[in-house]
Each structure stands twice: as C-alpha cells, then as structure tokens.
Design an enzyme around this catalytic site. Structure first.
Site, PDB file in Angstrom:
ATOM      1  N   CYS A  73       0.860  -1.182   0.000  1.00  0.00           N
ATOM      2  CA  CYS A  73       0.000   0.000   0.000  1.00  0.00           C
ATOM      3  C   CYS A  73       0.896   1.233   0.000  1.00  0.00           C
ATOM      4  CB  CYS A  73      -0.887   0.044   1.241  1.00  0.00           C
ATOM      5  SG  CYS A  73      -2.056  -1.319   1.356  1.00  0.00           S
ATOM      6  N   GLU A 122      -9.206   6.830   3.029  1.00  0.00           N
ATOM      7  CA  GLU A 122      -8.535   6.834   1.730  1.00  0.00           C
ATOM      8  C   GLU A 122      -9.472   6.472   0.582  1.00  0.00           C
ATOM      9  OE1 GLU A 122      -4.057   5.561   3.205  1.00  0.00           O
ATOM     10  OE2 GLU A 122      -5.353   3.997   2.364  1.00  0.00           O
TER      11      GLU A 122
END
Length: 196
Positions: A73, A122
C-alpha cells in the site's frame, strides 16, 4: 524517486468527496483521529503459480502496525501516476519489480480506525501486478512477507490480524474469482486526482 526513502517530507494528496485533488499535506502529521480523505493505492502482487504476496506491516508502523494485508500500500506523490507510484513503493518496501499492472477496483474507498484512535481515510484504487525479482524487505515498512494460495488469502479475511482495508477489498475481489480472473477496469474510472 525510485528506491529512495521519502520520510518526513512525504506529501499526500488531499481529496474532495468526488476524488478531485484539493491540496497536499505532510503524510505523518495528517494521520490522526480526524484524518482527511486522501489518495492511496493497494497492490496485489502475483507470481507465476497464481499465488499472492501477503505482507505483515512492521511492528513500528505509526498506523495499523503488525496487521497482515495485501502486498503493498502507499500514497501517490503529487503529480505521480498510479503505475509509477506502485513501482516506487513495491521497490522500496519489498525490493521487487512490477510487470503487467492491471487496474481492478478504480474507486475503492474505506475509512478505518486503529486501536489507538488513528484513522485511515482513503480513496484507494486497487491494482493487480506480477512481481519480478527476489524479495528484499524494508524492515521499517514490512515485518514479513509470504506467498499464499488464493484460498489462504480468502481465509485470512476471518483472522483477527487482517487489516480492515484488506477485509473490505476482499468483499469486492472474491466474487471476481481467482486473481488471474479479475477483469481489468478502465483507467478513465480512476478518481480525477490520479492518472494511470
């Protein structure tokens, strides 16, 4: 930037609810109990046998330490394309190269609160890619990495150490079949803040 560690000066791209960039902010101080919506990505790396590289976040990570999750990520830098951001972070964290990146979930979004109250918030496109080379873990980012069969990845969803974003992503990925069967999404579906 490939291979370079970006630490205190790393910027995240702040977003409005439609996925348009509205500014930037320093990464570390922006993650707290009221973390603003920002741009990220999740990558699932495969090998020739169809396995997925599952990683454990370093024990010293500021948010969600020690959880098991997808391969990599990260946060695209301002003006950085999604594929370039993935190549940069995969090289930095895992020492691997990336081939055949495929956009799978262009508009994945989640919000999760860690045990210490730190929030992740996010808009996080999900990409599948083929890994090349040998793993070389950055111990400040990754505690461990294991190649797992798809059935093992699916089973990880129910484990208490699985990351919340991994669980949410798998809700959308499992119905698509094994990773090799995941259909490619059109880059035009990405948030306006990021290019392919």
């Amino acid at each position: 930037m490939d291979g370079l560690r970006v630490t205190n000066n790393e910027l995240i791209v702040l977003l409005d609810p439609t996925g348009r960039a509205i500014g930037t902010a320093p990464k570390a101080p922006s993650h707290h109990s009221e973390t603003p919506l920002h741009l990220a990505f999740s990558c699932y790396l495969t090998d020739p046998a169809g396995r997925i590289l599952i990683t454990q976040r370093a024990h010293g990570k500021a948010s969600f330490p020690s959880v098991w999750t997808n391969s990599c990520c990260g946060h695209p830098a301002p003006g950085e394309g999604l594929r370039d951001a993935i190549r940069r972070r995969v090289r930095t964290e895992l020492g691997l190269g990336v081939e055949e990146p495929t956009l799978v979930l262009p508009r994945f979004r989640y919000r999760a609160t860690a045990a210490d109250g730190v929030v992740e918030n996010e808009l996080c496109p999900v990409v599948r890619a083929t890994a090349t080379g040998e793993t070389r873990l950055d111990p400040e980012e990754v505690e461990a990495a294991e190649w797992r069969d798809w059935d093992e990845c699916v089973a990880l969803v129910d484990h208490p150490t699985a990351s919340p974003w991994f669980r949410s992503q798998m809700e959308q990925l499992v119905p698509l079949g094994a990773p090799a069967e995941w259909p490619a999404a059109a880059p035009a579906l990405l948030p306006p803040a990021i290019t392919w």
